[in-house]
Design a protein around this motif. Structure first.
Motif, PDB file in Angstrom:
ATOM      1  N   LEU A  43     -76.084  26.101  65.150  1.00 13.04           N
ATOM      2  CA  LEU A  43     -77.104  25.638  64.214  1.00 13.04           C
ATOM      3  C   LEU A  43     -76.519  25.448  62.816  1.00 13.04           C
ATOM      4  N   ASP A  44     -75.700  26.392  62.366  1.00 14.20           N
ATOM      5  CA  ASP A  44     -75.099  26.289  61.037  1.00 14.20           C
ATOM      6  C   ASP A  44     -74.130  25.110  60.952  1.00 14.20           C
ATOM      7  N   SER A  45     -73.392  24.872  62.040  1.00 23.85           N
ATOM      8  CA  SER A  45     -72.471  23.734  62.039  1.00 23.85           C
ATOM      9  C   SER A  45     -73.244  22.419  62.003  1.00 23.85           C
ATOM     10  N   MET A  46     -74.387  22.364  62.675  1.00 28.40           N
ATOM     11  CA  MET A  46     -75.218  21.161  62.670  1.00 28.40           C
ATOM     12  C   MET A  46     -75.797  20.902  61.288  1.00 28.40           C
ATOM     13  N   LEU A  47     -76.213  21.965  60.616  1.00 30.57           N
ATOM     14  CA  LEU A  47     -76.729  21.815  59.253  1.00 30.57           C
ATOM     15  C   LEU A  47     -75.628  21.336  58.308  1.00 30.57           C
ATOM     16  N   GLY A  48     -74.426  21.919  58.441  1.00 32.45           N
ATOM     17  CA  GLY A  48     -73.308  21.472  57.610  1.00 32.45           C
ATOM     18  C   GLY A  48     -72.976  20.016  57.867  1.00 32.45           C
ATOM     19  N   PHE A  49     -72.974  19.616  59.137  1.00 30.60           N
ATOM     20  CA  PHE A  49     -72.717  18.226  59.511  1.00 30.60           C
ATOM     21  C   PHE A  49     -73.752  17.300  58.855  1.00 30.60           C
ATOM     22  N   ALA A  50     -75.016  17.697  58.891  1.00 35.21           N
ATOM     23  CA  ALA A  50     -76.079  16.896  58.278  1.00 35.21           C
ATOM     24  C   ALA A  50     -75.834  16.726  56.778  1.00 35.21           C
ATOM     25  N   GLY A  51     -75.395  17.803  56.120  1.00 34.92           N
ATOM     26  CA  GLY A  51     -75.098  17.715  54.696  1.00 34.92           C
ATOM     27  C   GLY A  51     -73.990  16.732  54.403  1.00 34.92           C
ATOM     28  N   GLY A  52     -72.953  16.717  55.230  1.00 33.54           N
ATOM     29  CA  GLY A  52     -71.853  15.771  55.029  1.00 33.54           C
ATOM     30  C   GLY A  52     -72.291  14.331  55.171  1.00 33.54           C
ATOM     31  N   VAL A  53     -73.135  14.058  56.165  1.00 29.80           N
ATOM     32  CA  VAL A  53     -73.656  12.700  56.359  1.00 29.80           C
ATOM     33  C   VAL A  53     -74.459  12.262  55.128  1.00 29.80           C
ATOM     34  N   MET A  54     -75.283  13.164  54.611  1.00 27.48           N
ATOM     35  CA  MET A  54     -76.124  12.818  53.460  1.00 27.48           C
ATOM     36  C   MET A  54     -75.295  12.554  52.212  1.00 27.48           C
ATOM     37  N   ILE A  55     -74.256  13.357  51.991  1.00 23.74           N
ATOM     38  CA  ILE A  55     -73.407  13.145  50.815  1.00 23.74           C
ATOM     39  C   ILE A  55     -72.711  11.790  50.886  1.00 23.74           C
ATOM     40  N   PRO A 241     -76.652  25.767  51.321  1.00 19.36           N
ATOM     41  CA  PRO A 241     -76.938  27.211  51.366  1.00 19.36           C
ATOM     42  C   PRO A 241     -77.472  27.667  52.721  1.00 19.36           C
ATOM     43  N   SER A 242     -78.365  26.865  53.340  1.00 18.08           N
ATOM     44  CA  SER A 242     -78.932  27.259  54.632  1.00 18.08           C
ATOM     45  C   SER A 242     -77.863  27.340  55.718  1.00 18.08           C
ATOM     46  N   SER A 243     -76.849  26.473  55.617  1.00 26.57           N
ATOM     47  CA  SER A 243     -75.798  26.458  56.630  1.00 26.57           C
ATOM     48  C   SER A 243     -74.824  27.626  56.491  1.00 26.57           C
ATOM     49  N   GLN A 244     -74.841  28.313  55.339  1.00 30.32           N
ATOM     50  CA  GLN A 244     -73.844  29.347  55.081  1.00 30.32           C
ATOM     51  C   GLN A 244     -74.427  30.759  54.935  1.00 30.32           C
ATOM     52  N   GLU A 245     -75.745  30.877  54.957  1.00 29.70           N
ATOM     53  CA  GLU A 245     -76.378  32.165  54.685  1.00 29.70           C
ATOM     54  C   GLU A 245     -76.174  33.195  55.793  1.00 29.70           C
ATOM     55  N   LYS A 246     -75.820  32.753  56.996  1.00 33.78           N
ATOM     56  CA  LYS A 246     -75.608  33.683  58.108  1.00 33.78           C
ATOM     57  C   LYS A 246     -74.139  34.038  58.297  1.00 33.78           C
ATOM     58  N   ASN A 248     -71.410  31.945  58.398  1.00 31.02           N
ATOM     59  CA  ASN A 248     -70.517  30.960  59.021  1.00 31.02           C
ATOM     60  C   ASN A 248     -70.056  29.916  57.997  1.00 31.02           C
ATOM     61  N   LYS A 249     -69.493  30.392  56.895  1.00 31.61           N
ATOM     62  CA  LYS A 249     -69.163  29.499  55.790  1.00 31.61           C
ATOM     63  C   LYS A 249     -68.059  28.507  56.141  1.00 31.61           C
ATOM     64  N   ASP A 250     -67.000  28.974  56.757  1.00 31.35           N
ATOM     65  CA  ASP A 250     -65.883  28.075  57.079  1.00 31.35           C
ATOM     66  C   ASP A 250     -66.308  27.015  58.099  1.00 31.35           C
ATOM     67  N   LEU A 251     -67.034  27.443  59.115  1.00 32.27           N
ATOM     68  CA  LEU A 251     -67.493  26.516  60.143  1.00 32.27           C
ATOM     69  C   LEU A 251     -68.422  25.474  59.540  1.00 32.27           C
ATOM     70  N   ALA A 252     -69.361  25.926  58.719  1.00 33.05           N
ATOM     71  CA  ALA A 252     -70.307  24.997  58.102  1.00 33.05           C
ATOM     72  C   ALA A 252     -69.592  24.023  57.162  1.00 33.05           C
ATOM     73  N   SER A 253     -68.590  24.521  56.441  1.00 39.63           N
ATOM     74  CA  SER A 253     -67.846  23.663  55.502  1.00 39.63           C
ATOM     75  C   SER A 253     -67.056  22.589  56.240  1.00 39.63           C
ATOM     76  N   MET A 254     -66.385  22.976  57.326  1.00 38.12           N
ATOM     77  CA  MET A 254     -65.631  21.996  58.099  1.00 38.12           C
ATOM     78  C   MET A 254     -66.565  20.994  58.785  1.00 38.12           C
ATOM     79  N   SER A 255     -67.723  21.468  59.231  1.00 43.08           N
ATOM     80  CA  SER A 255     -68.692  20.568  59.848  1.00 43.08           C
ATOM     81  C   SER A 255     -69.201  19.556  58.820  1.00 43.08           C
TER      82      SER A 255
END
Length: 271
Positions: A43-55, A241-246, A248-255
């Motif tokens: 879930l966190d990786s999916m949220l991070g991925f969504a953030g990258g697409v939006m940016i 923030p939602s992607s990293q609060e649990k 999984n910061k590195d995973l969310a950042s790479m996603s």
């Protein structure tokens, strides 16, 4: 498909494109029919991925065209993009302070907005993603509305690419609402309903955005950059923030980086 879209009114094009993005939200929400819980790392990786697409979409599909359209502006070709971008951020900041909502991966005690503590968790989660979807719908609508002023086939492909990118990142948004609700004991049907309902605002926002710029051409660069600013505010204030609060910061950042690169490739290669 390109020929079919070219034959349509830009406002109808925007509506059809955002019906697709809404459908992708519903598809993500439909995962509740397959499982009750979703791995937090996924879930966190999916949220991070969504953030990258939006940016990436904010720059290549919105800000860059706004700057290009502003050539010859007496103040400077940077002005419409800069002004609209900041205005979009301020607008979302104002709504964020008023609309009660709860970000994914946060507790009910962290709800934001007026009278947020008096509302159900399900309502707050839906309102959060709805807030998230307003600038996305506007962005797609404005991109298609621009075609009313003599848009080229390349511009149409760019608008379709933006809708595709927004649709891809809407999938985890549907998951981010429906799965937590299912995990708390809500029925599969209700969890799906709330998850897909959050995407319903996109077609409405798209039609409004397309209508506005289709008939008021000078607004176009300001409108494009306004949508970009609103999207970046959502990414920085909510998605990352939602992607990293649990944890999984590195995973969310790479996603996020993978999402950014995918949208960049789609926009540059197709648009």
């Amino acid at each position: 498909m390109i020929a079919f879209f070219q034959s349509l009114n830009p406002i109808l094009q925007a509506l059809l494109a955002t019906l697709f993005t809404w459908g992708m939200t519903a598809l993500g929400a439909a995962l509740v029919f397959a499982t009750k819980t979703l791995n937090q790392r996924l879930l966190d990786s999916m949220l991070g991925f969504a953030g990258g697409v939006m940016i990436a979409a904010s720059y290549w599909s919105l800000l860059a065209p706004a700057i290009e359209m502003s050539e010859g502006n007496p103040v400077g070709n940077w002005f419409p993009a800069a002004f609209g971008f900041l205005l979009g951020g301020v607008f979302l900041w104002g709504i964020d302070k008023i609309l009660p909502h709860l970000h994914p991966n946060t507790s009910i005690g962290e709800a934001e907005g007026v009278s947020a503590n008096k509302r159900k968790r399900s309502t707050l989660l839906v309102l959060a993603i709805t807030l998230h979807n307003i600038p996305e719908g506007l962005a797609v609508g404005i991109a298609f509305g621009a075609l009313a002023n003599g848009g080229t086939e390349a511009a149409l492909i760019g608008a379709l690419t933006l809708a595709l990118g927004i649709g891809i990142q809407n999938f985890p948004e549907g998951v981010a609402v429906s799965m937590p609700l299912r995990g708390e004991g809500m029925s599969r049907r209700k969890s799906f309903f709330y998850g897909q309902f959050s995407g319903m605002v996109e077609p409405i926002a798209a039609v409004l955005g397309a209508f506005a710029v289709a008939f008021v051409e000078p607004l176009l660069p300001y409108a494009l950059s306004f949508a970009a600013g609103a999207m970046i505010f959502v990414v920085v204030e909510e998605v990352i923030p939602s992607s990293q609060e649990k944890g999984n910061k590195d995973l969310a950042s790479m996603s996020l980086m993978f999402g950014f690169v995918l949208m960049m490739i789609l926009d540059v290669a197709l648009g």
